[in-house]
Design a protein around this motif. Structure first.
Motif, mmCIF file in Angstrom:
data_model
loop_
_atom_site.group_PDB
_atom_site.id
_atom_site.type_symbol
_atom_site.label_atom_id
_atom_site.label_comp_id
_atom_site.label_asym_id
_atom_site.label_seq_id
_atom_site.Cartn_x
_atom_site.Cartn_y
_atom_site.Cartn_z
ATOM 1 N N UNK A 1 -3.075 -44.323 -35.580
ATOM 2 C CA UNK A 1 -2.400 -45.259 -36.494
ATOM 3 C C UNK A 1 -3.087 -45.287 -37.856
ATOM 4 N N UNK A 2 -4.330 -44.780 -37.931
ATOM 5 C CA UNK A 2 -5.054 -44.802 -39.210
ATOM 6 C C UNK A 2 -4.463 -43.820 -40.227
ATOM 7 N N UNK A 3 -3.610 -42.920 -39.766
ATOM 8 C CA UNK A 3 -2.959 -42.014 -40.725
ATOM 9 C C UNK A 3 -1.943 -42.751 -41.589
ATOM 10 N N UNK A 4 -1.716 -44.026 -41.304
ATOM 11 C CA UNK A 4 -0.838 -44.834 -42.159
ATOM 12 C C UNK A 4 -1.380 -44.921 -43.573
ATOM 13 N N UNK A 5 -2.680 -44.680 -43.733
ATOM 14 C CA UNK A 5 -3.269 -44.760 -45.082
ATOM 15 C C UNK A 5 -2.716 -43.703 -46.028
ATOM 16 N N UNK A 6 -2.044 -42.695 -45.492
ATOM 17 C CA UNK A 6 -1.376 -41.727 -46.370
ATOM 18 C C UNK A 6 -0.271 -42.395 -47.180
ATOM 19 N N UNK A 7 0.161 -43.555 -46.730
ATOM 20 C CA UNK A 7 1.244 -44.276 -47.419
ATOM 21 C C UNK A 7 0.741 -45.521 -48.123
ATOM 22 N N UNK A 8 -0.579 -45.694 -48.179
ATOM 23 C CA UNK A 8 -1.150 -46.908 -48.762
ATOM 24 C C UNK A 8 -2.046 -46.588 -49.942
ATOM 25 N N UNK A 9 -2.207 -47.575 -50.819
ATOM 26 C CA UNK A 9 -3.105 -47.455 -51.958
ATOM 27 C C UNK A 9 -3.993 -48.690 -51.989
ATOM 28 N N UNK A 10 -5.302 -48.493 -52.193
ATOM 29 C CA UNK A 10 -6.229 -49.630 -52.240
ATOM 30 C C UNK A 10 -6.178 -50.354 -53.571
ATOM 31 N N UNK A 11 -5.882 -49.617 -54.621
ATOM 32 C CA UNK A 11 -5.878 -50.192 -55.975
ATOM 33 C C UNK A 11 -4.595 -49.783 -56.694
ATOM 34 N N UNK A 12 -4.073 -50.661 -57.567
ATOM 35 C CA UNK A 12 -2.852 -50.308 -58.308
ATOM 36 C C UNK A 12 -3.101 -49.283 -59.400
ATOM 37 N N UNK A 13 -4.320 -49.314 -59.985
ATOM 38 C CA UNK A 13 -4.682 -48.384 -61.060
ATOM 39 C C UNK A 13 -6.190 -48.397 -61.229
ATOM 40 N N UNK A 14 -6.706 -47.436 -61.973
ATOM 41 C CA UNK A 14 -8.153 -47.309 -62.157
ATOM 42 C C UNK A 14 -8.708 -48.478 -62.959
ATOM 43 N N UNK A 15 -7.934 -48.990 -63.900
ATOM 44 C CA UNK A 15 -8.404 -50.079 -64.748
ATOM 45 C C UNK A 15 -8.771 -51.319 -63.940
ATOM 46 N N UNK A 16 -8.095 -51.545 -62.830
ATOM 47 C CA UNK A 16 -8.347 -52.747 -62.028
ATOM 48 C C UNK A 16 -9.565 -52.612 -61.123
ATOM 49 N N UNK A 17 -10.165 -51.431 -61.056
ATOM 50 C CA UNK A 17 -11.313 -51.193 -60.195
ATOM 51 C C UNK A 17 -12.577 -51.753 -60.850
ATOM 52 N N UNK A 18 -13.316 -52.593 -60.146
ATOM 53 C CA UNK A 18 -14.543 -53.180 -60.683
ATOM 54 C C UNK A 18 -15.639 -52.119 -60.777
ATOM 55 N N UNK A 19 -16.569 -52.323 -61.703
ATOM 56 C CA UNK A 19 -17.692 -51.383 -61.817
ATOM 57 C C UNK A 19 -18.532 -51.459 -60.540
ATOM 58 N N UNK A 20 -19.128 -50.330 -60.178
ATOM 59 C CA UNK A 20 -19.949 -50.271 -58.980
ATOM 60 C C UNK A 20 -19.164 -50.301 -57.687
ATOM 61 N N UNK A 21 -17.886 -49.964 -57.759
ATOM 62 C CA UNK A 21 -17.063 -50.004 -56.551
ATOM 63 C C UNK A 21 -16.111 -48.819 -56.511
ATOM 64 N N UNK A 22 -15.409 -48.692 -55.375
ATOM 65 C CA UNK A 22 -14.487 -47.579 -55.212
ATOM 66 C C UNK A 22 -13.221 -48.018 -54.516
ATOM 67 N N UNK A 23 -12.232 -47.172 -54.550
ATOM 68 C CA UNK A 23 -10.971 -47.436 -53.885
ATOM 69 C C UNK A 23 -10.102 -46.201 -53.922
#
Length: 539
Positions: free
Chosen positions: A433-455
């Protein structure tokens, strides 16, 4: 924020308590392999299993070459809680019968003693000592569930005694130094358990090995394949990432998880586990091992700090890799300690590690499935140090054709018991069921990503991209597809790594592979990713 080179020394952003008295700078350094070579046995991995196997073989006159993808002791052996224990035989008996439980008990006992023997023989000061292990109920005394759990523990004691273990149940026993309100008295007391400083021990043995004429080690030398060749497959060709070949008679993958697609990889579950080290005044608590019966359970042990204090190490709060948030794990462990030991001081270290749980609760140690000269050590079941030491004798004996009474129990080619099949099916369904992540996004865009973090950024038209934004706002992009089975990785904010929720492979924030079954890292997708990956590998 740690430098990219951090992940060449360990598999997380956070350092374990063992560095307080055994820094990275004390570890032996070896060169990178730069040519084709011949040897008797090639050992892949330099943790407790690889080092123990090398020690046994070298002591018997076998020519051994060890290779390590990063620096020595950079894997899970340096991130353990450091206990050597032997328990849980009721569950083993249910899946492997009484003979299986007997072999588990006797083999674990041998491993616990062997660490003391080797450290004494080589003069390695590693805090080795035998001490009692206390198993207590997770519930408060007086609660009905406490009584129910105590009844089960007494059955475990009865079985363990029949297996030859020194154990007794003590009604009303209170651990010395436990002055907090939670009353969990009553304990199953396993004597002749053991503990030690794992990296001091491994480093000490490696330094001894480095002086032996029939041993050589190459670091920053990553294995990419091990193919059995020749007439009747009597030769093994180990290929490295740089294109060199190690020709050998046998190869041992002592890599926590075998570097292969499925087979026994599909017979294990993969968990993150958490630890903290808390200062306590010397002598304030009995020197012992403590385990409660929770699921996941809490476990406690002690190690040296300074002239005034010792460190109380507590671990637990396990969860499947990449499938839960890490928030609150360290706070839960700290609260557990402070509720029970009110004089506990500062928390100086917080870190996490990884556990591979076989579906039938016994490690896989020996000749790999479908192979004649390829050996594996995996499925530690929370006893990675014990099983790693045991692997030294099991695999050395098997390579030399010496019959070992414990080999059948740990045989990687064993057929799972009928009682293990439901959990295997459930686990297989769950990880797929973890292959569902092929259809998911953790962040809407790079600008919304906080410094020192990933997504993971997953657009409809593009491929999933693992995006890391450093403390200066620099952006580093990598493929988010795990090279093993194409699962989409998740960001682990505790260790600042990319973790695959399918089979547990892990990668540094810069895409370097730090945990199999994947063999290679995450390919960079921009200049920023390429630059930091190069910086880490070439430093």
């Amino acid at each position: 924020m740690a430098e990219p080179q951090q992940f060449m020394n360990t598999s997380g952003e956070r350092d374990a308590v063992w560095l307080a008295t055994e820094p990275y700078s004390n570890r032996p350094r070896f060169s990178k392999l730069t040519k084709d070579i011949d040897t008797d046995v090639c050992i892949v991995g330099s943790g407790i299993a690889g080092t123990s196997i090398a020690y046994e073989l070298v002591s018997r006159g076998v020519r051994v070459t060890m290779i390590e993808a990063r620096e020595v002791v950079s894997g899970e052996s340096g991130r353990t809680s450091g206990h050597l224990s032997s328990d849980g035989f009721s569950d083993i008996k249910d899946k492997h019968g009484l003979d299986g439980a007997k072999n588990a008990a006797s083999s674990h006992a041998w491993a616990l003693e062997h660490v003391g023997e080797v450290s004494k023989q080589l003069g390695v000061e590693c805090e080795y000592r035998q001490l009692p292990g206390y198993h207590i109920s997770q519930y408060l005394k007086g609660e009905p569930k406490h009584d129910e759990e105590i009844k089960q523990m007494k059955e475990e004691v009865k079985l363990s005694k029949s297996l030859g273990m020194e154990v007794e149940f003590r009604d009303g026993y209170a651990i010395k130094g436990w002055d907090g309100k939670p009353d969990q008295r009553d304990a199953a007391v396993f004597t002749k358990q053991a503990t030690f400083h794992p990296t001091k021990y491994i480093v000490g043995v490696l330094k001894w090995l480095a002086k032996q004429p029939n041993f050589e080690c190459y670091t920053r030398t990553r294995m990419m394949s091990a193919d059995e060749k020749g007439f009747f497959n009597k030769e093994v060709h180990v290929k490295t990432e740089d294109g060199y070949t190690i020709n050998c008679n046998d190869v041992v993958e002592a890599t926590t998880c075998p570097l292969q697609k499925l087979s026994i990889v599909a017979e294990m579950e993969f968990y993150r586990t958490y630890c903290i080290a808390v200062r306590v005044p010397k002598g304030s608590i009995e020197d012992c091992l403590i385990y409660d019966e929770a699921d996941p359970y809490h476990y406690i042990r002690f190690t040296a700090c300074d002239q005034k204090d010792d460190y109380l190490i507590i671990g637990g709060c396990d969860h499947k890799v990449g499938q839960e948030e890490e928030d609150g794990r360290f706070a839960e462990l700290e609260d557990y300690v402070r509720d029970r030991f009110t004089f506990a001081g500062s928390v100086d270290f917080k870190w996490s590690g990884q556990v591979f749980e076989s579906v039938d609760l016994v490690a896989f140690i020996g000749l790999n499935q479908g192979k004649k000269h390829t050996y594996v050590v995996t499925g530690d079941c929370g006893n990675g140090l014990t099983h790693g030491v045991l692997a030294g004798k099991l695999i050395a004996d098997e390579i030399q054709g010496i019959e070992n009474p414990w080999s059948k129990l740990y045989n990687p080619k064993r057929i799972p018991s009928a009682s293990s099949i439901p959990s295997m099916i459930s686990h297989d369904v769950q990880i797929n069921t973890q292959y569902k992540r092929h259809l998911q996004s953790d962040i809407p865009d790079i600008e919304s990503l906080a410094v020192g973090s990933g997504g993971v950024l997953n657009s409809v038209t593009g491929k999933p991209t693992a995006v890391y934004k450093d403390d200066n706002g620099g952006v580093h992009k990598f493929s988010a597809l795990c090279p093993h089975m194409q699962g989409v990785v998740c960001w682990n904010k505790t260790e600042k790594s990319w973790d695959c929720p399918v089979h547990g492979s892990r990668f540094s924030k810069d895409g370097i592979c730090v945990m199999g079954p994947a063999k290679a890292g995450l390919p960079p997708m921009d200049e920023g990713g390429k630059a930091t990956q190069t910086q880490a590998v070439e430093a």
